[in-house]
Design an enzyme around this catalytic site. Structure first.
Site, PDB file in Angstrom:
ATOM      1  N   LYS A  31      32.380  41.708  52.481  1.00 33.76           N
ATOM      2  CA  LYS A  31      32.959  40.766  51.488  1.00 33.76           C
ATOM      3  C   LYS A  31      32.966  39.335  51.990  1.00 33.76           C
ATOM      4  O   LYS A  31      32.782  38.404  51.215  1.00 33.76           O
ATOM      5  CB  LYS A  31      34.374  41.182  51.098  1.00 33.76           C
ATOM      6  CG  LYS A  31      35.317  41.445  52.255  1.00 33.76           C
ATOM      7  CD  LYS A  31      35.532  42.915  52.429  1.00 33.76           C
ATOM      8  CE  LYS A  31      36.266  43.227  53.696  1.00 33.76           C
ATOM      9  NZ  LYS A  31      36.592  44.630  53.815  1.00 33.76           N
ATOM     10  N   GLU A  51      29.126  47.500  46.152  1.00 32.87           N
ATOM     11  CA  GLU A  51      30.333  48.173  45.656  1.00 32.87           C
ATOM     12  C   GLU A  51      31.403  48.298  46.741  1.00 32.87           C
ATOM     13  O   GLU A  51      32.584  48.100  46.494  1.00 32.87           O
ATOM     14  CB  GLU A  51      29.946  49.580  45.145  1.00 32.87           C
ATOM     15  CG  GLU A  51      31.090  50.356  44.542  1.00 32.87           C
ATOM     16  CD  GLU A  51      31.696  49.655  43.350  1.00 32.87           C
ATOM     17  OE1 GLU A  51      31.069  49.641  42.291  1.00 32.87           O
ATOM     18  OE2 GLU A  51      32.809  49.098  43.480  1.00 32.87           O
ATOM     19  N   VAL A  74      34.398  45.571  47.817  1.00 34.11           N
ATOM     20  CA  VAL A  74      35.674  45.353  47.124  1.00 34.11           C
ATOM     21  C   VAL A  74      36.353  46.697  46.906  1.00 34.11           C
ATOM     22  O   VAL A  74      35.877  47.528  46.126  1.00 34.11           O
ATOM     23  CB  VAL A  74      35.466  44.627  45.771  1.00 34.11           C
ATOM     24  CG1 VAL A  74      36.809  44.360  45.110  1.00 34.11           C
ATOM     25  CG2 VAL A  74      34.701  43.327  45.969  1.00 34.11           C
ATOM     26  N   GLY A 104      36.667  49.430  48.775  1.00 36.36           N
ATOM     27  CA  GLY A 104      36.067  50.660  49.318  1.00 36.36           C
ATOM     28  C   GLY A 104      35.516  51.605  48.264  1.00 36.36           C
ATOM     29  O   GLY A 104      34.548  51.286  47.580  1.00 36.36           O
ATOM     30  N   GLU A 142      44.345  45.824  62.212  1.00 35.74           N
ATOM     31  CA  GLU A 142      43.561  45.431  63.386  1.00 35.74           C
ATOM     32  C   GLU A 142      44.452  44.756  64.429  1.00 35.74           C
ATOM     33  O   GLU A 142      45.560  44.302  64.104  1.00 35.74           O
ATOM     34  CB  GLU A 142      42.451  44.477  62.945  1.00 35.74           C
ATOM     35  CG  GLU A 142      41.455  45.196  62.059  1.00 35.74           C
ATOM     36  CD  GLU A 142      40.262  44.348  61.708  1.00 35.74           C
ATOM     37  OE1 GLU A 142      39.948  43.437  62.479  1.00 35.74           O
ATOM     38  OE2 GLU A 142      39.652  44.622  60.667  1.00 35.74           O
ATOM     39  N   ASP A 182      41.333  38.321  53.504  1.00 35.25           N
ATOM     40  CA  ASP A 182      40.488  39.424  53.039  1.00 35.25           C
ATOM     41  C   ASP A 182      40.597  39.546  51.508  1.00 35.25           C
ATOM     42  O   ASP A 182      39.586  39.710  50.815  1.00 35.25           O
ATOM     43  CB  ASP A 182      40.960  40.721  53.728  1.00 35.25           C
ATOM     44  CG  ASP A 182      40.189  41.932  53.274  1.00 35.25           C
ATOM     45  OD1 ASP A 182      38.985  42.028  53.601  1.00 35.25           O
ATOM     46  OD2 ASP A 182      40.765  42.795  52.576  1.00 35.25           O
ATOM     47  N   LYS A 236      37.632  39.138  48.388  1.00 33.08           N
ATOM     48  CA  LYS A 236      37.358  40.148  47.358  1.00 33.08           C
ATOM     49  C   LYS A 236      37.581  39.576  45.955  1.00 33.08           C
ATOM     50  O   LYS A 236      36.841  39.895  45.021  1.00 33.08           O
ATOM     51  CB  LYS A 236      38.253  41.368  47.595  1.00 33.08           C
ATOM     52  CG  LYS A 236      37.886  42.120  48.869  1.00 33.08           C
ATOM     53  CD  LYS A 236      38.951  43.148  49.210  1.00 33.08           C
ATOM     54  CE  LYS A 236      38.605  43.911  50.476  1.00 33.08           C
ATOM     55  NZ  LYS A 236      39.738  44.705  50.977  1.00 33.08           N
TER      56      LYS A 236
END
Ligand SMILES: NC(=O)c1ccc[n+]([C@@H]2O[C@H](COP(=O)([O-])OP(=O)(O)OC[C@H]3O[C@@H](n4cnc5c(N)ncnc54)[C@H](OP(=O)(O)O)[C@@H]3O)[C@@H](O)[C@H]2O)c1
Length: 337
Positions: free
Chosen positions: A107, A131, A134, A136, A192, A203, A207
Site C-alpha cells: 500500500k 487487492e 487494502v 488483506g 511491529e 498505514d 489504504k
C-alpha cells in the site's frame, strides 16, 4: 496467445510471499481448473539467500537476481511482496516495461505511485492488481472496481488497520492502558517493534488513498489526508464512550461532497447501530455507501500470511485466467483514472 502453463515470480518470501506460495501450492488443483491452465511459481526473489526459511519453500526457486526474472520470457506475472518504496516501485515499473503483469500487496508504494503505474499498465495492455494492499483478505478493491462499478459511491468508511483495532479492543475490554496493551500486541506479533506506521495512522491513510482512487477516481496523496493516531486515546475516553453505548475505533473516512472529496483518519466514537462498532480485535471492515446498491459492509482478516496470500493469489488467478484464455486486457483498472 493461449497458454497451458502460467508462470509467476514472487518478489519477497516473508509473511506475504510465503503465504502466497502456500495458497498457490495447496490449492493448485482447484486453481488450475478455474484458470484453465497450470499456475506455477517459477522464481522467488529474496534479499538474503542464506536465510533460514519455511521448509515448504523449495530452495531451487530462490534467487537474488531480479534481472533473471525480468529477462525470463516464460514469466507472465510478477507479484511484488517486498514492501517499502525503493526498490519496490522501480521493480514494478521494470516488470511492466518487460511486458509482465503486476500484482502487489504494497500500500505504501501504490499510494505514492499507483496512478503512474496504472497508466503504464494500460499503455502496455497489461494488468495491475493489488487487492491485498487494502484490508488483506477482504475483497474490497474488487468490490469497488468491478461489482459496484455501475454505482456512484458516496462514502467509504472503514477500520483499515488491524493493529490499532486490536489495541483499542483490548484497552476497552480488559480495562488496560495503552502502553501495556501495545507491549502485549508486540509480544503476540500483532504489532511491529516500531509501531509508528500503525498507531499514528500512516498505514490507514495509505489504504484510504487507494480506496479513494478506486471509488472516486481521484488522487489524494497520503500526506494530504488529515491524520490522527490512537496514542492519545485513554481508558477514560473508552469508558465515556461505553457509557453512551459507543466504541472508540480508528476510523478512515472519505466522503464525496459537492466541492470534492473530504478524507480523514482519526479515533472516533462509533455508535452501536454502525456495524463498525462491532468489529473487534485484529479484524478489518469497510462500509461502502452507494447510490444504487445502498450500504455494503465487508469484514474479515486484514493481515497474516494466509489471508493476505489468499488476496494476492486471487489477483494472480484472475490475471492467469485472462492469459490462459488469450484475453489479457485490463478493462476495469483498480485505480480509476
Ligand atoms: N504482513 C501482512 O500481513 C501484510 C498484509 C497486507 C499487506 N502487506 C504488505 O505486503 C508487503 C510484504 O510484507 P511482509 O510482511 O511479507 O514483509 P516481510 O515479512 O518483511 O518480507 C519481505 C520480503 O521481501 C524480501 N525483500 C525485501 N527487500 C528486498 C530486496 N531489495 N530485494 C529482494 N528481496 C527483498 C525479503 O527478503 P529476505 O527474506 O531475504 O529478507 C523478504 O523475503 C508489504 O508491502 C506489506 O505492507 C503485509
Amino acid at each position: 496467445m493461449k497458454k497451458s502453463t502460467i508462470s509467476v515470480a514472487l518478489l519477497g518470501c516473508g509473511n506475504v510471499g510465503s503465504g502466497t506460495f502456500r495458497v498457490l501450492e495447496e490449492n493448485a488443483g482447484l486453481i488450475a481448473r478455474r484458470v484453465g491452465a497450470e499456475v506455477r511459481v517459477k522464481a522467488i526473489l529474496v534479499k538474503d539467500l542464506g536465510k533460514e526459511r519455511d521448509p515448504g519453500i523449495p530452495r531451487q526457486l530462490l534467487t537474488d537476481d531480479y534481472s533473471a526474472i525480468l529477462n525470463d520470457p516464460e514469466i507472465d506475472i510478477v507479484a511484488e511482496l517486498m514492501g517499502g518504496l525503493d526498490p519496490a516501485i522501480a521493480y514494478m515499473e521494470q516488470a511492466l516495461q518487460a511486458g509482465k503483469h503486476v500484482v502487489s500487496a504494497n500500500k505504501a508504494a501504490l499510494a505514492r505511485s499507483g496512478e503512474e503505474l496504472t497508466r503504464k499498465t494500460l499503455e502496455q495492455n497489461l494488468m495491475l492488481r493489488y487487492e491485498a494492499a487494502v484490508c488483506g483478505a477482504i475483497p474490497v478493491m474488487n468490490a469497488i472496481s468491478t461489482a459496484l462499478a455501475a454505482n456512484e459511491i458516496t462514502r467509504i468508511q472503514g477500520i483499515l488497520n488491524g493493529t490499532t483495532n486490536y489495541i483499542l479492543t483490548r484497552m476497552d475490554e480488559d480495562h488496560a492502558p495503552y502502553a501495556q496493551v501495545l507491549k502485549d500486541a508486540q509480544d503476540k506479533g500483532f504489532a511491529e517493534a516500531d509501531p509508528t506506521g500503525d498507531v499514528e495512522g500512516y498505514d490507514a491513510v495509505n489504504k484510504l488513498t487507494l480506496l479513494i482512487a478506486a471509488g472516486f477516481g481521484e488522487y489524494i496523496s497520503p500526506d494530504d489526508i488529515q491524520r490522527e493516531g490512537i496514542t492519545g486515546v485513554t481508558e477514560e475516553d473508552l469508558r465515556n464512550a461505553a457509557a453512551q453505548n459507543k466504541k472508540i475505533k480508528l476510523i478512515a473516512t472519505a466522503v464525496k461532497e459537492k466541492d470534492g472529496i473530504r478524507a480523514w483518519v482519526r479515533p472516533e466514537s462509533v455508535p452501536a447501530e454502525n456495524p463498525l462498532s462491532r468489529v473487534r480485535n485484529e479484524f478489518n471492515a469497510v462500509l461502502i455507501s452507494c447510490n444504487m446498491a445502498d450500504d455494503i459492509f465487508l469484514q474479515g482478516r486484514g493481515a497474516g500470511p494466509l489471508p493476505t496470500g489468499s488476496a494476492v493469489a486471487g489477483d494472480i488467478v484472475e490475471i492467469a485466467a485472462c492469459i490462459a484464455r488469450g484475453t489479457d486486457k485490463s478493462a476495469l483498472p483498480t485505480w480509476r483514472l
